[in-house]
Design a protein around this motif. Sequence first.
Motif, PDB file in Angstrom:
ATOM      1  N   VAL B 411       0.748  -1.342  -0.015  1.00 56.80           N
ATOM      2  CA  VAL B 411       0.114  -0.031  -0.101  1.00 56.80           C
ATOM      3  C   VAL B 411       0.674   1.351  -0.141  1.00 56.80           C
ATOM      4  O   VAL B 411       0.736   2.325  -0.549  1.00 56.80           O
ATOM      5  N   PHE B 412       1.959   1.207   0.803  1.00 53.15           N
ATOM      6  CA  PHE B 412       2.869   2.164   0.805  1.00 53.15           C
ATOM      7  C   PHE B 412       3.671   2.601  -0.631  1.00 53.15           C
ATOM      8  O   PHE B 412       3.964   3.599  -1.011  1.00 53.15           O
ATOM      9  N   ALA B 413       3.967   1.403  -0.981  1.00 59.37           N
ATOM     10  CA  ALA B 413       5.147   1.637  -2.260  1.00 59.37           C
ATOM     11  C   ALA B 413       4.315   1.468  -3.847  1.00 59.37           C
ATOM     12  O   ALA B 413       4.973   1.931  -4.621  1.00 59.37           O
ATOM     13  N   SER B 414       3.159   0.776  -3.823  1.00 64.48           N
ATOM     14  CA  SER B 414       2.528   0.623  -5.161  1.00 64.48           C
ATOM     15  C   SER B 414       2.155   1.850  -5.609  1.00 64.48           C
ATOM     16  O   SER B 414       1.937   2.680  -5.253  1.00 64.48           O
ATOM     17  N   GLU B 415       2.228   1.427  -7.090  1.00 66.23           N
ATOM     18  CA  GLU B 415       1.617   2.878  -7.811  1.00 66.23           C
ATOM     19  C   GLU B 415       0.347   2.966  -7.663  1.00 66.23           C
ATOM     20  O   GLU B 415      -0.447   4.179  -8.033  1.00 66.23           O
ATOM     21  N   TYR B 416      -0.497   2.033  -7.304  1.00 65.84           N
ATOM     22  CA  TYR B 416      -1.946   2.166  -6.793  1.00 65.84           C
ATOM     23  C   TYR B 416      -2.295   2.384  -5.486  1.00 65.84           C
ATOM     24  O   TYR B 416      -3.225   2.761  -4.985  1.00 65.84           O
ATOM     25  N   GLY B 417      -0.956   2.587  -4.669  1.00 63.14           N
ATOM     26  CA  GLY B 417      -1.125   2.621  -3.271  1.00 63.14           C
ATOM     27  C   GLY B 417      -1.334   4.128  -3.003  1.00 63.14           C
ATOM     28  O   GLY B 417      -1.362   5.088  -3.691  1.00 63.14           O
ATOM     29  N   ASN B 418      -1.333   4.364  -1.671  1.00 66.10           N
ATOM     30  CA  ASN B 418      -1.587   5.653  -1.213  1.00 66.10           C
ATOM     31  C   ASN B 418      -1.150   5.952   0.276  1.00 66.10           C
ATOM     32  O   ASN B 418      -1.300   5.067   1.154  1.00 66.10           O
ATOM     33  N   LYS B 419      -0.682   6.917   0.832  1.00 58.78           N
ATOM     34  CA  LYS B 419       0.079   6.969   2.065  1.00 58.78           C
ATOM     35  C   LYS B 419      -1.071   7.208   2.988  1.00 58.78           C
ATOM     36  O   LYS B 419      -0.853   6.622   4.056  1.00 58.78           O
TER      37      LYS B 419
END
Lengths: 182, 646, 510
Positions: B411-419
């Motif tokens: 979730v932190f690092a993926s292109e779909y993720g979000n901080k």
Amino acid sequence: MDFNIFMYLTYGVLAIVGALGLLIAKHPLRGAMGLLVTMLALAGMYAQLHAHTIAVFQVIIYAGAIMVLIIYFIMLLDIQSQDYIKRFAPLFWLGAPVVAVIVGIFLYKLMQILGSSAGVMSRLSNAPALQSSESYGGMKAFSTSLLTTYTFAFEYVSTLLFAAIVAVIAIVQLDWKGQGHA
Amino acid sequence: MELFIIVLLPLIGAVSNGIVTVINAARGKQVWGEKTAGVIAFGAVAASFVISVYMVFVKLAHSEAISQTAYQWMAVGGLKLSITFMLDHISAVMLLVVTGVSSVIHFYSIGYIHGDESSVRYFSYLNLFVFAMLLLILGDSMPLMFVGWEGVGLCSYLLIGFWYKDEEKAIAGKKAFIVNRIGDFGFLLGMFLIFANIGSLTIADVNHYFHANPGMTFFWINVTAICLFIGATGKSAQIPLYVWLPDAMAGPTPVSALIHAATMVTAGVYMVCRFHGLFLAAPIAMHVVLWIGALTAFFSATIAIFQNDIKKVLAYSTVSQLGFMFMAAGAGAFAIALFHLMTHAFFKACLFLGSGSVIHGMSGEQDIRFMGGLKSKMPHTYWTFLVATIAIAGFPPFAAFFSKDEILWNVFASEYGNKIVWVIGAIAALFTAFYMFRLVYLTFFGEFRGTHEQEHHLHESPKTMTVPLMILAVLSTIGGWIGIPKLLSLGFIPNVLEHYLEHAVSKYGEVHLHHYSHSIEYGLMGLSVAIAIAGWFFAKRKYAAIKGQLPDPATYKGISKLLYNKYWIDELYMKIVVNPLKSLSTNVFLNITDKRLIDGVANGSASSWGRVAMMFSKLQTGNIQSYGFYMIVGAALAVAFIWIIF
Amino acid sequence: MSELFFDPAFLLGELGLAALIVVLTLADAFRKPLYQLFNGTTQLSELEYRNRQAGWLTGIGFVIVAALFIYTNKLTGGEPAILLHNSLKAGGGLLIGKLVILIAGILTLLLSIRYTSIESIPGIDYYLLLCFSLLGALTLIAAENFIMLFLALEMMSIPIYAMVGLKRYNPRSDESAIKYLLLGGFSSGFLLLGISFLYGATGSLVISDVLTSLSFPTIELATPQALFGALGLIFLFIGLAFKVSLVPFHAWTPDVYEGAATPITAFMSVAVKLSAFAVILKIFAGSTSFGGFDSILVGMLGFFALITVMYGNSVAIVQTNVKRMLAYSSIAHAGYMALAIAPMTHTVDAAKAVLFYGIGYVAMNMLAFGVLIYLTRQNHYCETLDDLKGVARKFPGAAAMMTIAMFSLAGIPPAVGFVGKIQIFMQLINAHMYITAVIALLFSFVALYFYINVLVVMYMKEPDTDKTIESSHQFPVWVAMAASALLIILLGILPTPLLNWSQQWASILF
């Protein structure tokens, strides 16, 4: 205007008047008379269309036999009761405009297609049914088609009448509970 | 043929036990009793498991997918429906988890259901469930999957309402069924959209279509994916359709473990992973999945903190963990979603079965306020429960540490993720550790707070119940080791799972991770551990040494009241959805058309519709006239259609 | 297709049925001597004994008729023909339809054998009327001209008007019979008006000729002929819509279904509906393209079908009487069947879908009503949801049967109802009528509520304390239920043969 067409239209108007009378008459017997007018007017229309056999049947069977039956029924009714002489069910006032809408749409569209009342008249005077020969609706032609094309339907009607008789007998039998046939 | 047998075996078990149930009840004598029924049911599922192992490790070892057609069902228009089963690496993971956990739980059930008068029926339902679940997993096309999808819903309904004499349980069953229908509607809608656009419904075709060349517009692709996801929210109990799952705990505990924790509720996650080709082509839908998952994980974790029913806590925990799985899927880490699905199956099944053992020992008591100090009385249950709790809380090297950490990392690092989502997820993880240890402390530590009668009867459960617990506890410990991140093992232990699923989930599009330095990755990992420890620490401080009776929920105030009452979501749904629908069908359809127009004067009760109704009833003199009137109106409407061309 | 004047080989079954009617009439005439001759030892009352005798006699007759249908197929080599100056079509795929209707008759008979005695209905009259009605249905689906169509429709309906009223001592039954009769007459009026308009527009009574004359460009738009043609089709539709009970021509259905003896309700809901739908298909869904009329028909059929689905499924929710609920459900199912032809694609596929659905519906409705009959005993009726409370405990078999029926009606796989629904929805999707499909689908989920509710009541409710659950342990009813349940499951899992049969039937309609 051709006399044939004039009579045809007159019978048509009479049939409608009779039917309306049936609907709005207070006394059942008057209603029955309205029905009689309709039946006779229909017979007249058949005659104008050269369907003489049917016209005769219409008079003998409907205006004669069936009318007698209906009048017997009315005699058996208890006319004193207020239920029978109410003129309109309240829903009549809702239903009548709806029927008027149906008829209205139909007439409106018909007039639109035919153009004008002159168009209607020319259509009528050219109508093949009003022009056909004497032999078209005579007894011979009638019998021929009844005994060839419609033999099966004719026979089928007799079965249908049998079914109706059985149905009536089944429904009017009284006191069968536990006893079977009375 | 083998796949067909895997699916068929539980069906045979279900049918034979089902027939015997009917005969037993009709004849009043036993053809066979609970022992035989249990053995047949367990045997059927265990045999399925054995064949599954053979299929996965022998037959599938050297190929990407195995496809076997049983028979052609029907052909309608362009749609050919055949019963074809497909085993690939994604379904292999699910297949092993389902048949494996099912076998264990069937075994446990033999002890648990002992003495119940309808145990044969119970085993019949349980087998039927496994059958439907296997259809769902192995079906190679959407219709077949949907058959299984409906089937598991039905079995869930039957099993929640298993003790139907209790009105509340029957209602819970109905609620589950209806809420699931809403989700199913989304699934069907998605299915129709897909079929209307590609004319095929096999999973491979669908994924391939959306991966290769979506002829659909961007908007419709996302709509399709969201429709499918609505289906998933129904089955996997996500916001807004999660309300049925906590109530579903009315069913027998092994059912809660099997259906409402380990297998059925994960079907939504499985489905999203199955259609990852579609979801990867629909970035908006991916964000929806991510956010819904995160919010569900967070909110249900907060609710779990203040529940007092041991099974309700676990139920909200399940909802929360399912949210984590959807977070992983939403971040594009489908393999990790499946990984967490697997570890969750182990530790949550263990927790539920443990709670079943506790309830069994407590003579049916489910309220943790009246437990305490069970540690010494039920040592096997305690230790296995503790292991599973440590696992779910995310302590290394237990299972969920690896899977949950991977989820947060993705979730932190993926292109779909979000901080922001990452922060929400981390807080949810903290709450998870907290409420789980609260549960452990209140149940097993301190002094006993129940009645004397219960204390007198308190006993450890029989072997048939504790052995499955131990098996699952071991799995909860080591289950995560097949997915140890490379970073942690420094490449010495291969990441078996990732390697296994690598090709299957990247076939239809790669998901890129943003590049971060190793120190950040290590830092996040450390943070995960710190979160788990913090959760444990707070729980220990607040609940470890609790004395005397716990406060009554009625005295809760402020935030705890809000959380105890689950944000009043049930009441809200009742108000805004259920009641209006009910009054619509009663007032409008029943009252106007049936009561007012038809029964009219006869019944003449002028209540809700007042004047309008009175007007209608005045128009009504007899029935037939009004019927005839409807026909005339219908005729007028029909005649009006000639306007179209004339 | 050959045109023959008459070849008895094609009509063996119908002739057999007519012979059965004669036999039954004679048996009725000699009822006293027959009773004295055979009733030596039984303890049954005279009515019950005679009812059984008549029932089994009719049953044997029906089986012979079924055999005759199969024999006809052999004699004629499966080739259809048009008989008697365009009166009837016979042979070929039509035999499948006739067999299905006969099977519906046989199932009704099995449900009736004991039930007639429970209700004190004189059996012979009842079975005679059933035979007449069946004869009507058999000719209705074969009718090639409008005269035959009308006569057959009446032949099918008139006996049913009487059968509905056969529970004479029950005022509800009387009331519903009168309602059905009067409204039936009203709808026949529409039908006849439609037929005469069509005759006026085309000058023919033969259905295929009429359809050909009405197709474009044979007929010019904006002529009185076209207007009368369109109106004729619309009125014809109204007359038939009454028989299949599409909203708003449905109003009789709940009352009549509730008032009639339950086997008659079952018969009405399947045989009448199926044969009336066969006629609707023949006229509206035929391979003849109506060209410009299509848009009218799509609008009209789609509109009425959709409101039927919506209304039926909604109102069924609040019913507490199971027979009434099944009446609304049957309204809704008629809506689904009409939806399949609404796109007016004029393909055999659409007709196939409707016929498949109709045949499946025969099995599921017979089963649902069969369970109600099974749980009925002298002076003990099983009609409301309250009566079904706790049935599963005492009669798990009957409850299981009801479960199968409800699942199939709700369209849950693997029952045949699911396959039928898929066929219907495929028609809509192929025609790109997505919104219609979605609405219909939404309401089929609404329908789940009241179907499942029956099961909830049966499995999860305690019976009321002042009520007992009883059954008459009727063997014939069990046979009917088992056969229907088997069909539902079997056709759900292996629908291909039935799909082929409905295809054959559908392709001969046009």
